[in-house]
Scaffold this motif. Structure first.
Motif, PDB file in Angstrom:
ATOM      1  N   HIS A   1       0.854  -1.202   0.000  1.00 51.35           N
ATOM      2  CA  HIS A   1       0.000   0.000   0.000  1.00 51.35           C
ATOM      3  C   HIS A   1       0.885   1.246   0.000  1.00 51.35           C
ATOM      4  CE1 HIS A   1      -2.319   3.268   1.851  1.00 51.35           C
ATOM      5  NE2 HIS A   1      -3.413   2.674   1.379  1.00 51.35           N
ATOM      6  N   ASP A   2       1.911   1.240   0.843  1.00 50.40           N
ATOM      7  CA  ASP A   2       2.834   2.378   0.914  1.00 50.40           C
ATOM      8  C   ASP A   2       3.637   2.528  -0.372  1.00 50.40           C
ATOM      9  OD1 ASP A   2       1.952   2.839   3.475  1.00 50.40           O
ATOM     10  OD2 ASP A   2       3.669   1.878   4.454  1.00 50.40           O
ATOM     11  N   LEU A   3       3.973   1.397  -1.003  1.00 48.50           N
ATOM     12  CA  LEU A   3       4.725   1.445  -2.253  1.00 48.50           C
ATOM     13  C   LEU A   3       3.946   2.215  -3.316  1.00 48.50           C
ATOM     14  CD1 LEU A   3       6.640  -1.465  -3.968  1.00 48.50           C
ATOM     15  CD2 LEU A   3       5.139  -0.013  -5.286  1.00 48.50           C
ATOM     16  N   LEU A   4       2.669   1.876  -3.483  1.00 46.97           N
ATOM     17  CA  LEU A   4       1.853   2.575  -4.494  1.00 46.97           C
ATOM     18  C   LEU A   4       1.687   4.044  -4.130  1.00 46.97           C
ATOM     19  CD1 LEU A   4      -1.004   0.221  -5.719  1.00 46.97           C
ATOM     20  CD2 LEU A   4       1.349   0.407  -6.474  1.00 46.97           C
ATOM     21  N   LEU A   5       1.508   4.303  -2.853  1.00 47.92           N
ATOM     22  CA  LEU A   5       1.306   5.691  -2.409  1.00 47.92           C
ATOM     23  C   LEU A   5       2.541   6.532  -2.704  1.00 47.92           C
ATOM     24  CD1 LEU A   5      -1.219   6.884  -1.082  1.00 47.92           C
ATOM     25  CD2 LEU A   5      -0.097   6.674   1.134  1.00 47.92           C
ATOM     26  N   LYS A   6       3.712   5.945  -2.539  1.00 45.73           N
ATOM     27  CA  LYS A   6       4.962   6.678  -2.773  1.00 45.73           C
ATOM     28  C   LYS A   6       5.194   6.918  -4.258  1.00 45.73           C
ATOM     29  CE  LYS A   6       9.970   6.362  -2.148  1.00 45.73           C
ATOM     30  NZ  LYS A   6      10.323   6.353  -3.588  1.00 45.73           N
ATOM     31  N   ASN A   7       4.832   5.939  -5.104  1.00 47.48           N
ATOM     32  CA  ASN A   7       5.179   5.997  -6.517  1.00 47.48           C
ATOM     33  C   ASN A   7       4.064   6.481  -7.430  1.00 47.48           C
ATOM     34  OD1 ASN A   7       7.916   4.964  -6.366  1.00 47.48           O
ATOM     35  ND2 ASN A   7       7.006   3.028  -5.780  1.00 47.48           N
TER      36      ASN A   7
END
Length: 627
Positions: A213-219
């Motif tokens: 979830h954090d990966l998508l939010l960051k990228n």
């Protein structure tokens, strides 16, 4: 008549492990490179060491990993169980030796071949390993795989774990440098995939609470996410997905913590499962391209004994989750079908937003269907004799050992493209020639890609119309003159890729070619200089007033000389996207002449002390801005 060569028992030679790795490094770490590309060998070396520390964390030993990179030296310290002291030397220097053959100790590990750490050792000018275990420690030091120092076991107060330091061998990785952004991206992926793990990189800590979830939010550009990120977790599988406003599809796929940049069976299964599940949920046979258009997703699976298509592990080839488990396709399909369908049922607002995005994609596809058909017909005819493209013989989508080297140079004008064409490697290097400054496509829809003949031919040359699956060149290199017009063309081309094919940039495929600004020579030696500093050093070295030539454009460099700059010593500056908000970035630099950009130019206008004209220009610009 050919010379008669004596072929006998004496002709047969066996290489030891380190000789074989150093002679054929590509078999173990892929391409070599100088660090200017995210998949260059030095990053594979770093990854092989960190992977071992990650495997310790996965097995419940050690929650912190420390990574330090200074100049060319790398240090990695974990707080796992530590290598058994009696096997420290064997584990880093004896091929096919390791703890990961025992599936009970490392059930779902990335490194299973007993090769990774040995490859790092063999390809390093200096390699030091130290294990801390139960109050005792042992250290060993190697040079190019040869043991040069071994200390006896002794007492220690340090916590359990392993510390490895290495310096890549610059005779193999010529002019190498670690680019911090590439290392940082690697580390972010590690913490996204391992909730609860902290990695310290040069003193800065990286940690994630919500994983993918954090990966998508960051990228992903948060302003353009169409609905809250769907985050699904199960045993040995984790998925996060949403739709955005960007063009194309974007995937981050992983197997046992390894970033499979080229996808594989798990990514293909996910793409198929999403289409099937959404069709069944909304009871409509949507076109698959409409469902997946603008999707951004991350997929992570853990399988026993994964089979990768190469030692660099960038594409999963496994068909089954384990020796006795289901197929990867069925495993991913069953999970997505149940969990995604349940999520959409329980979250009707998200389901409605997803449906609206699919319907929008459907309208956009139908809107450009006519022009797309005509453009594709034109491109098909042009491809029979495409004067803009001088193609090569090997392509990235071929199953060839040199496919990583495939490169498309995008040049301005016929003179520059002529020099590159004559000096290139026809097996792996292609040239696409622009007729001048391309269109500034910021703010335009994808319709322009089909209406603009040059963009359409480039799209077809790259084969990226339907995503990166069929990408024909691993490296897309923008090769323009080092002047104002050349810089402008670079910006326009980067705008094109970021506007319509951002995943191409995010995946590290786009770079800028560096060519020398000066040639400094005397009768004995010629030195090519890429900066004023290099020029001054060359003058000092050669002395006695050497001949100095300033290259104003690529067309001024002879084909014989150009071959020196696009071969094994080619210098590339990768296009690295540091911000997720692509729209804001492009609007600032490529949008209408905003006051913010005017102020930026005024503040950063360079003024030479002896240049009265430049000073007057700055003063006039400031007065006009104030007015």
């Amino acid at each position: 008549m050919a010379e008669n060569i004596n072929y006998s028992e004496d002709s047969i030679r066996s290489l030891d492990w380190k000789e074989h790795i150093r002679l054929r490094p590509g078999m173990y770490i892929g391409k070599l490179g100088d660090g200017s590309a995210y998949d260059d060998g030095i990053y594979v070396l770093l990854k092989e060491i960190i992977d071992n520390s990650i495997d310790e964390f996965v097995m419940g030993a050690g929650r912190t990993i420390e990574v330090s990179i200074s100049e060319h030296k790398v240090s990695v310290r974990d707080y796992g169980r530590g290598i058994p002291l009696g096997k420290v030397i064997d584990c880093v220097s004896k091929i096919n030796t390791g703890g990961k053959y025992d599936s009970k100790a490392f059930q779902k590990s990335v490194g299973l071949n007993g090769v990774g750490t040995k490859a790092v050792n063999a390809l390093s000018a200096n390699f030091t390993v130290q294990s801390y275990r139960d109050g005792r420690t042992k250290i060993a030091e190697f040079n190019k795989g040869e043991l040069i120092r071994e200390e006896a076991e002794k007492d220690t107060t340090q916590r359990n774990g392993t510390a490895i330091t290495f310096i890549p061998d610059d005779s193999i990785f010529r002019h190498f440098r670690f680019i911090p952004e590439f290392v940082e991206n690697m580390i972010w992926n590690y913490v996204f995939l391992n909730a609860g793990l902290t990695i310290s990189f040069n003193g800065q800590k990286y940690f994630s609470e919500k994983g993918l979830h954090d990966l998508l939010l960051k990228n992903t550009d948060a302003e353009h996410i169409r609905y809250p990120i769907i985050h699904l977790k199960g045993e040995d599988i984790e998925i996060a997905m949403t739709h955005s406003q960007q063009y194309g599809e974007e995937y981050y796929s992983f197997v046992n913590g390894q970033h499979t940049t080229q996808g594989g069976t798990h990514q293909a299964a996910f793409r198929e499962a999403v289409v099937k599940t959404i069709r069944e949920r909304f009871k409509k046979e949507f076109d698959a391209s409409d469902i997946r258009a603008s999707i951004v997703a991350a997929v992570s699976v853990r399988v026993q004994e994964p089979v990768f298509e190469s030692q660099t592990k960038t594409k999963l080839g496994s068909l089954n989750v384990g020796p006795d488990g289901p197929s990867v396709r069925a495993f991913v399909n069953d999970f997505v079908k149940k969990e995604l369908d349940d999520y959409l049922l329980k979250n009707p607002e998200t389901a409605d937003a997803l449906l609206k995005r699919i319907l929008q994609s459907e309208r956009e596809r139908k809107d450009i269907a006519g022009i797309k058909k005509l453009a594709n017909e034109r491109a098909k005819k042009a491809s029979l004799h495409n004067r803009k493209l001088r193609d090569c013989k090997i392509h990235f989508d071929d199953n060839h050992e040199r496919k990583q080297e495939t490169t498309l140079f995008i040049t301005e004008g016929d003179s520059a493209s002529g020099s590159i064409t004559k000096s290139r490697d026809v097996m792996t290097q292609a040239v696409f020639s622009l007729k001048g400054k391309p269109l500034n496509c910021f703010g335009l829809t994808k319709k322009v890609v089909y209406e603009n003949e040059e963009f359409n031919l480039l799209q077809h040359a790259l084969s990226i119309e339907d995503g990166l699956e069929a990408l024909r060149y691993n490296n897309i290199v923008i090769a323009t003159d080092a002047d104002v017009d050349g810089m402008h063309i670079r910006l326009l081309m980067m705008t094109f890729f970021l506007q319509f094919f951002p995943d191409l940039v995010k995946a590290g495929h786009v770079s800028i070619l560096q060519t020398p600004l000066f040639r400094v020579r005397n009768k004995k030696e010629t030195i090519y200089c890429y900066s004023e500093e290099e020029k001054q050093n060359a003058i000092s070295r050669l002395g006695a007033k050497p001949e100095i030539t300033r290259f104003k454009g690529l067309g001024e460099i002879s084909p014989d000389e150009f071959g020196l700059f696009i071969g094994k010593d080619m210098r590339l500056d990768p296009v690295i996207l540091k911000e997720a908000n692509i729209h804001a970035l492009l609007e600032y630099f490529m949008g209408k002449n905003t006051p913010d950009r005017q102020q930026h130019i005024v503040r950063n206008l360079r003024v030479e002390k002896d240049d009265a004209q430049t000073a007057a220009l700055k003063e006039t610009t400031e007065e006009e801005t104030a007015a």
